[in-house]
Design a protein around this motif. Structure first.
Motif, PDB file in Angstrom:
ATOM      1  N   ALA A  33       1.053  -1.188   0.053  1.00  0.00           N
ATOM      2  CA  ALA A  33      -0.029  -0.002  -0.025  1.00  0.00           C
ATOM      3  C   ALA A  33       0.832   1.200  -0.038  1.00  0.00           C
ATOM      4  N   PRO A  34       0.516   2.620  -0.682  1.00  0.00           N
ATOM      5  CA  PRO A  34       1.212   3.440  -0.759  1.00  0.00           C
ATOM      6  C   PRO A  34       1.297   4.200   0.763  1.00  0.00           C
ATOM      7  N   TYR A  66       4.695   6.715  -5.001  1.00  0.00           N
ATOM      8  CA  TYR A  66       3.205   6.282  -5.135  1.00  0.00           C
ATOM      9  C   TYR A  66       2.400   6.801  -4.011  1.00  0.00           C
ATOM     10  N   GLY A  67       1.400   7.385  -4.241  1.00  0.00           N
ATOM     11  CA  GLY A  67       0.509   7.757  -3.087  1.00  0.00           C
ATOM     12  C   GLY A  67      -1.173   7.602  -3.597  1.00  0.00           C
ATOM     13  N   THR A  68      -1.921   7.894  -2.710  1.00  0.00           N
ATOM     14  CA  THR A  68      -3.318   8.147  -2.895  1.00  0.00           C
ATOM     15  C   THR A  68      -3.717   9.392  -3.367  1.00  0.00           C
ATOM     16  N   VAL A  69      -3.031  10.218  -3.135  1.00  0.00           N
ATOM     17  CA  VAL A  69      -3.027  11.841  -3.663  1.00  0.00           C
ATOM     18  C   VAL A  69      -2.060  12.155  -4.203  1.00  0.00           C
ATOM     19  N   ILE A 117      -8.047   2.386  -9.539  1.00  0.00           N
ATOM     20  CA  ILE A 117      -9.250   1.387 -10.058  1.00  0.00           C
ATOM     21  C   ILE A 117     -10.114   1.811  -9.151  1.00  0.00           C
ATOM     22  N   PRO A 118     -11.499   1.385  -9.433  1.00  0.00           N
ATOM     23  CA  PRO A 118     -12.591   1.597  -8.648  1.00  0.00           C
ATOM     24  C   PRO A 118     -12.277   1.419  -7.203  1.00  0.00           C
ATOM     25  N   ASN A 119     -12.519   2.145  -6.279  1.00  0.00           N
ATOM     26  CA  ASN A 119     -12.476   2.152  -4.930  1.00  0.00           C
ATOM     27  C   ASN A 119     -11.093   1.719  -4.210  1.00  0.00           C
ATOM     28  N   LYS A 120     -10.113   2.171  -5.120  1.00  0.00           N
ATOM     29  CA  LYS A 120      -8.561   2.173  -4.511  1.00  0.00           C
ATOM     30  C   LYS A 120      -7.912   3.312  -5.417  1.00  0.00           C
ATOM     31  N   PRO A 121      -7.714   4.236  -4.796  1.00  0.00           N
ATOM     32  CA  PRO A 121      -7.011   5.475  -5.445  1.00  0.00           C
ATOM     33  C   PRO A 121      -5.558   5.403  -5.419  1.00  0.00           C
ATOM     34  N   LEU A 122      -4.834   5.428  -6.616  1.00  0.00           N
ATOM     35  CA  LEU A 122      -3.541   5.549  -6.613  1.00  0.00           C
ATOM     36  C   LEU A 122      -2.901   6.255  -7.548  1.00  0.00           C
ATOM     37  N   VAL A 123      -2.084   7.074  -7.401  1.00  0.00           N
ATOM     38  CA  VAL A 123      -1.606   8.328  -8.433  1.00  0.00           C
ATOM     39  C   VAL A 123       0.091   7.931  -8.179  1.00  0.00           C
TER      40      VAL A 123
END
Length: 135
Positions: A33-34, A66-69, A117-123
């Motif tokens: 996980a990020p 890699y992060g969620t934002v 992907i749906p319900n899994k933010p990743l940038v």
């Protein structure tokens, strides 16, 4: 040589505090996980001549964050925020590590991607660095 970059970043308190799930070579463990960083080799150029081998190599590496934002907010570490810390640690680095003299400079500024992907933010965000090292 890329493992030396991992050491520099791991030893930097700011980078290590932002990339809380690790700094990995080439790829993170499956399902990681990020936030984390991934280092990869892009290109290398050993310098030599007709009569001898040079004592300097040039390597280009990429640093992916890699992060969620993209930017830190509401307790989530941003990918671009991590790269800002990486740049502070690496750009202009001029020191010896494990007996190898290294000079590092930023080669390419930040690119960003949304790979959610749906319900899994990743940038992700990435930069490239050029490293000159004595061997």
């Amino acid at each position: 040589m890329i493992n030396h970059i991992q050491t520099i970043l791991t030893n930097d308190a700011t980078v290590n505090g932002l990339a809380t799930n690790g700094i990995w070579l080439e790829q993170p463990p499956q399902g990681k996980a990020p936030p984390y960083l991934v280092l990869g080799s892009v290109d290398g150029n050993p310098t030599d001549s007709k009569t001898s081998t040079s004592k300097m190599d040039v390597l280009i590496i990429s640093v992916f964050a890699y992060g969620t934002v993209l930017y830190t907010k509401a307790g989530n570490t941003g990918a671009v925020t991590m790269l800002e810390a990486v740049r502070n640690a690496l750009d202009g680095y001029d020191d010896t590590i494990s007996g190898q003299k290294m000079y590092i400079r930023l080669l390419k500024t930040t690119d960003t991607d949304d790979i959610s992907i749906p319900n899994k933010p990743l940038v992700s965000a990435d930069q490239e660095y050029e490293i000159y090292a004595t061997i």
